[in-house]
Design a protein around this motif. Structure first.
Motif: not given
Length: 246
Positions: A76-81, A165-170, A198-207
């Motif tokens: 999560x410390x870098x990305x390409x949107x 502060x960064x993760x696959x969830x963020x 990442x699992x928690x992030x998608x499941x929090x949105x119903x994924x």
């Protein structure tokens, strides 16, 4: 696992999920068919596919060349949107040089220890020096003691230091703010403890969270895959479905 759908936003870990784990990170094999399938799926999902990895985006690009998919690197410390864009740093500060020096000393303990130096993270792999795993973890924990904003992560025969502060969830949350990913069913496929963010992030949105390998065995409440080969077969079927719909 459910068959992929055209309204998904698909997030894929790489090592241990798309690719079989190798003795060292630079020895993984990327089937040519996987590149073709990812390209077809990314087109079918209208850009809503991202690779989410602890590797750097530069390394992701090397592995999947010529593809330049949307991606998140270094936990999560870098990305390409969007595909083809330049990578952007998210973490504010690079790792202190002293941590890289500590990792270099650890590499001297055994020829089987491999260090991955990154701008905002580092990984010390000990797959070929299993007995030294606890000592490596202890020394890295001592090295970051008192340093703000960093954390130590255990993985499959690896210890990693990253921005706390960064993760696959963020990373997932950041992608879901982008037009291509918004208003879709978020689905994350991963095999290691770092993927659980990442699992928690998608499941929090119903994924949907889809674990792979030993992680799937430990989480029978979630549908999953036994091996990366099964993930690749699943993606191949989706790519064929996408080609048929074109």
């Amino acid at each position: 696992p459910p068959l992929p759908q055209a309204n998904w936003a698909l997030f894929l870990d790489i090592d241990g999920t798309l690719l079989d784990i190798a003795e060292t990170p630079d020895r993984v094999a990327v089937p040519g068919s996987l590149r073709r399938h990812l390209q077809a799926i990314e087109k079918h999902l209208e850009g809503a596919l991202a690779l989410v990895s602890g590797r750097t985006i530069a390394e992701i690009d090397r592995l999947f060349d010529p593809l330049r998919l949307a991606a998140s690197g270094q936990h999560g410390s870098e990305w390409r949107p969007v595909p083809g864009a330049a990578a952007q740093a998210i973490a504010e500060q690079p790792l202190p040089q002293g941590l890289h020096e500590t990792a270099a000393r650890l590499a001297g303990l055994h020829p089987g220890i491999v260090v991955e130096r990154k701008s905002h993270a580092l990984a010390v792999h000990y797959r070929k020096a299993q007995a030294l795993g606890p000592e490596i973890g202890s020394r890295l924990a001592q090295a970051i003691a008192g340093l703000q904003g960093l954390m130590l992560l255990p993985g499959k025969s690896v210890w990693e230091i990253k921005d706390a502060r960064q993760s696959k969830g963020t990373a997932v949350e950041r992608f879901l703010q982008q037009p291509a990913f918004a208003d879709r069913v978020a689905v994350f496929v991963g095999d290691d403890r770092t993927d659980e963010d990442g699992f928690r992030a998608v499941e929090a949105r119903g994924g949907i969270a889809l674990p792979v390998g030993a992680l799937a065995l430990r989480q029978p409440q979630r549908p999953g895959f036994a091996t990366p080969a099964q993930v690749r077969d699943w993606l191949a079927a989706f790519a064929a479905q996408a080609d048929g719909a074109a």
